[in-house]
Design a protein around this motif. Structure first.
Motif, mmCIF file in Angstrom:
data_model
loop_
_atom_site.group_PDB
_atom_site.id
_atom_site.type_symbol
_atom_site.label_atom_id
_atom_site.label_comp_id
_atom_site.label_asym_id
_atom_site.label_seq_id
_atom_site.Cartn_x
_atom_site.Cartn_y
_atom_site.Cartn_z
ATOM 1 N N VAL A 45 0.872 -1.169 0.000
ATOM 2 C CA VAL A 45 0.000 0.000 0.000
ATOM 3 C C VAL A 45 0.911 1.221 0.000
ATOM 4 O O VAL A 45 1.671 1.418 0.946
ATOM 5 N N PRO A 46 0.876 2.057 -1.038
ATOM 6 C CA PRO A 46 1.813 3.183 -1.126
ATOM 7 C C PRO A 46 1.407 4.406 -0.307
ATOM 8 O O PRO A 46 1.841 5.518 -0.596
ATOM 9 N N TYR A 47 0.578 4.189 0.704
ATOM 10 C CA TYR A 47 0.113 5.273 1.566
ATOM 11 C C TYR A 47 0.177 4.827 3.021
ATOM 12 O O TYR A 47 0.353 3.642 3.313
ATOM 13 N N ALA A 48 0.003 5.775 3.928
ATOM 14 C CA ALA A 48 0.102 5.490 5.361
ATOM 15 C C ALA A 48 -1.072 4.622 5.838
ATOM 16 O O ALA A 48 -2.128 4.587 5.200
ATOM 17 N N ALA A 81 3.677 11.050 -2.328
ATOM 18 C CA ALA A 81 2.328 10.902 -2.893
ATOM 19 C C ALA A 81 2.123 9.554 -3.571
ATOM 20 O O ALA A 81 1.474 9.461 -4.616
ATOM 21 N N GLY A 82 2.681 8.503 -2.982
ATOM 22 C CA GLY A 82 2.492 7.159 -3.515
ATOM 23 C C GLY A 82 3.603 6.668 -4.410
ATOM 24 O O GLY A 82 3.679 5.479 -4.722
ATOM 25 N N VAL A 83 4.492 7.561 -4.839
ATOM 26 C CA VAL A 83 5.523 7.196 -5.807
ATOM 27 C C VAL A 83 6.502 6.167 -5.238
ATOM 28 O O VAL A 83 6.918 5.231 -5.945
ATOM 29 N N PHE A 88 8.650 0.731 -5.718
ATOM 30 C CA PHE A 88 9.106 -0.518 -5.098
ATOM 31 C C PHE A 88 8.517 -1.728 -5.832
ATOM 32 O O PHE A 88 9.219 -2.695 -6.137
ATOM 33 N N VAL A 89 7.224 -1.656 -6.135
ATOM 34 C CA VAL A 89 6.572 -2.773 -6.822
ATOM 35 C C VAL A 89 7.041 -2.861 -8.274
ATOM 36 O O VAL A 89 7.300 -3.957 -8.784
ATOM 37 N N ALA A 90 7.162 -1.728 -8.937
ATOM 38 C CA ALA A 90 7.591 -1.721 -10.345
ATOM 39 C C ALA A 90 8.936 -2.406 -10.521
ATOM 40 O O ALA A 90 9.192 -3.053 -11.538
ATOM 41 N N LYS A 91 9.806 -2.287 -9.516
ATOM 42 C CA LYS A 91 11.156 -2.848 -9.614
ATOM 43 C C LYS A 91 11.290 -4.216 -8.918
ATOM 44 O O LYS A 91 12.401 -4.747 -8.806
ATOM 45 N N PRO A 116 10.134 7.568 -11.603
ATOM 46 C CA PRO A 116 11.208 6.579 -11.791
ATOM 47 C C PRO A 116 10.702 5.297 -12.443
ATOM 48 O O PRO A 116 11.423 4.317 -12.531
ATOM 49 N N TYR A 117 9.453 5.288 -12.862
ATOM 50 C CA TYR A 117 8.840 4.136 -13.515
ATOM 51 C C TYR A 117 7.823 4.645 -14.523
ATOM 52 O O TYR A 117 7.423 5.818 -14.493
ATOM 53 N N ASP A 118 7.408 3.770 -15.421
ATOM 54 C CA ASP A 118 6.364 4.102 -16.390
ATOM 55 C C ASP A 118 5.089 3.386 -15.950
ATOM 56 O O ASP A 118 5.029 2.153 -15.978
ATOM 57 N N PRO A 119 4.055 4.130 -15.517
ATOM 58 C CA PRO A 119 2.845 3.473 -15.010
ATOM 59 C C PRO A 119 2.118 2.623 -16.041
ATOM 60 O O PRO A 119 1.338 1.748 -15.685
#
Length: 331
Positions: A45-48, A81-83, A88-91, A116-119
């Motif tokens: 989860v890319p948020y708190a 903001a979630g990046v 982390f998942v993209a890589k 740092p990634y392409d969505p």
């Protein structure tokens, strides 16, 4: 034997050997995909903790680990903001053991940030879990009863009113600027670090309006703490049945809904993606799960990978154009 035939046979033999080697290399991958999952799964989860994304992730994780027979561990990786969590998942290894629960911002940010990634290339859509709409809300003390009166009031008092958002570049910001542009309003943008402080100021009258997501707005609408003038999306909301759609009020481009959806790294075996998607769709249809999602102000979906990919294909260019046309930037 003619030299031409010998060369032809050699080429055919080389091609056969290459195909055999390739099949040997694919065999272990296919076997691993068939055996998935054979170890714990990490759900990022890319948020708190505590927000809607976190709550939904833990809800699904509980049922997933029962049906898959492996622990599903929710890991919060907030930041930028979630990046940070998305990256982390993209890589991560494309093996089905690292899964992301992302939101609409994953494609909106592509126009606002150097990522740092392409969505669109570094993730594979698995399943859309739920959709969410926003409510154009105002303090109960603001002397307006509908959106027409709101527009009239703001125009009659230029420079005296403001609207709040979850932050620059968020859906609430895009929606606020779209309304300003179409209605010709002089409204100052006040970005907050999340929904809670924004809603506190809305309730206290420090800001005159905000586009509040349905999950956050639900309790306040039920208690009458603020007034709802209109809603985004394509259907009226049960929690505010008298509030018209923005499209019914004559405003455009408010139809796209926010969404929560699962992704895996690009290159994850199709067998794994389909199995995970099928389980998420089945879990979403469970009465206790769909009720909990509804209680959070969201609409349960549980889509196929193809259906989710189609939503992303349509929403991406739409948000990109909106952000550019409205000149939305991150300060």
């Amino acid at each position: 034997m003619p030299m031409l035939k010998i060369r032809s046979r050699r080429r055919a033999l080389a091609a056969s050997l290459a195909a055999a080697v390739a099949s040997l290399g694919l065999a272990p991958m296919a076997a691993q995909a068939q055996a998935w999952p054979a170890k714990p799964i990490k759900l990022v989860v890319p948020y708190a903790p505590g927000g809607a994304t976190d709550i939904l992730a833990r809800l699904v994780a509980t049922h997933l680990q029962t049906s898959l027979g492996q622990p599903v561990v929710v890991e919060n990786k907030p930041g930028a903001a979630g990046v940070l969590g998305n990256d982390f998942v993209a890589k991560s290894a494309p093996d089905g053991y690292t899964v992301l629960l992302g939101i609409t911002a994953i494609i909106q940010s592509a126009t606002l940030l150097k990522l740092p990634y392409d969505p669109y290339k570094d993730f594979m859509p698995v399943s859309m879990l739920a959709t969410s709409t926003s409510l154009l809300s105002v303090p109960k003390t603001l002397p307006v009863k509908n959106i027409a009166e709101f527009v009239q009031l703001i125009k009659s008092q230029p420079g005296k009113h403001s609207y709040g958002t979850y932050g620059a570049g968020s859906s609430s910001h895009i929606q606020g600027e779209a309304l300003k542009a179409q209605a010709g309003l002089d409204l100052v943008h006040v970005p907050y670090k999340g929904a809670a402080p924004m809603v506190n100021d809305l309730l206290g009258g420090q800001i005159s309006a905000a586009f509040v997501d349905a999950g956050t707005a639900r309790a306040h609408v039920a208690s009458g703490a603020f007034k709802v003038l209109a809603v985004t999306g394509t259907e009226r909301l049960k929690m505010a049945p008298d509030a018209p759609l923005l499209s019914e009020a004559g405003y455009r481009l408010f139809e796209p809904k926010g969404w929560f959806g699962f992704f895996v790294p690009a290159g994850t075996p199709t067998l794994v993606v389909n199995k995970l998607s099928g389980e998420i769709a089945r879990i979403t249809r469970l009465p206790e799960v769909s009720k909990r999602i509804d209680d959070l102000g969201q609409v349960p979906v549980g889509s196929t990978p193809a259906a989710f990919a189609e939503v992303i294909r349509k929403d991406g260019p739409l948000y990109a154009k909106l952000i550019k046309d409205l000149n939305i930037k991150l300060d």
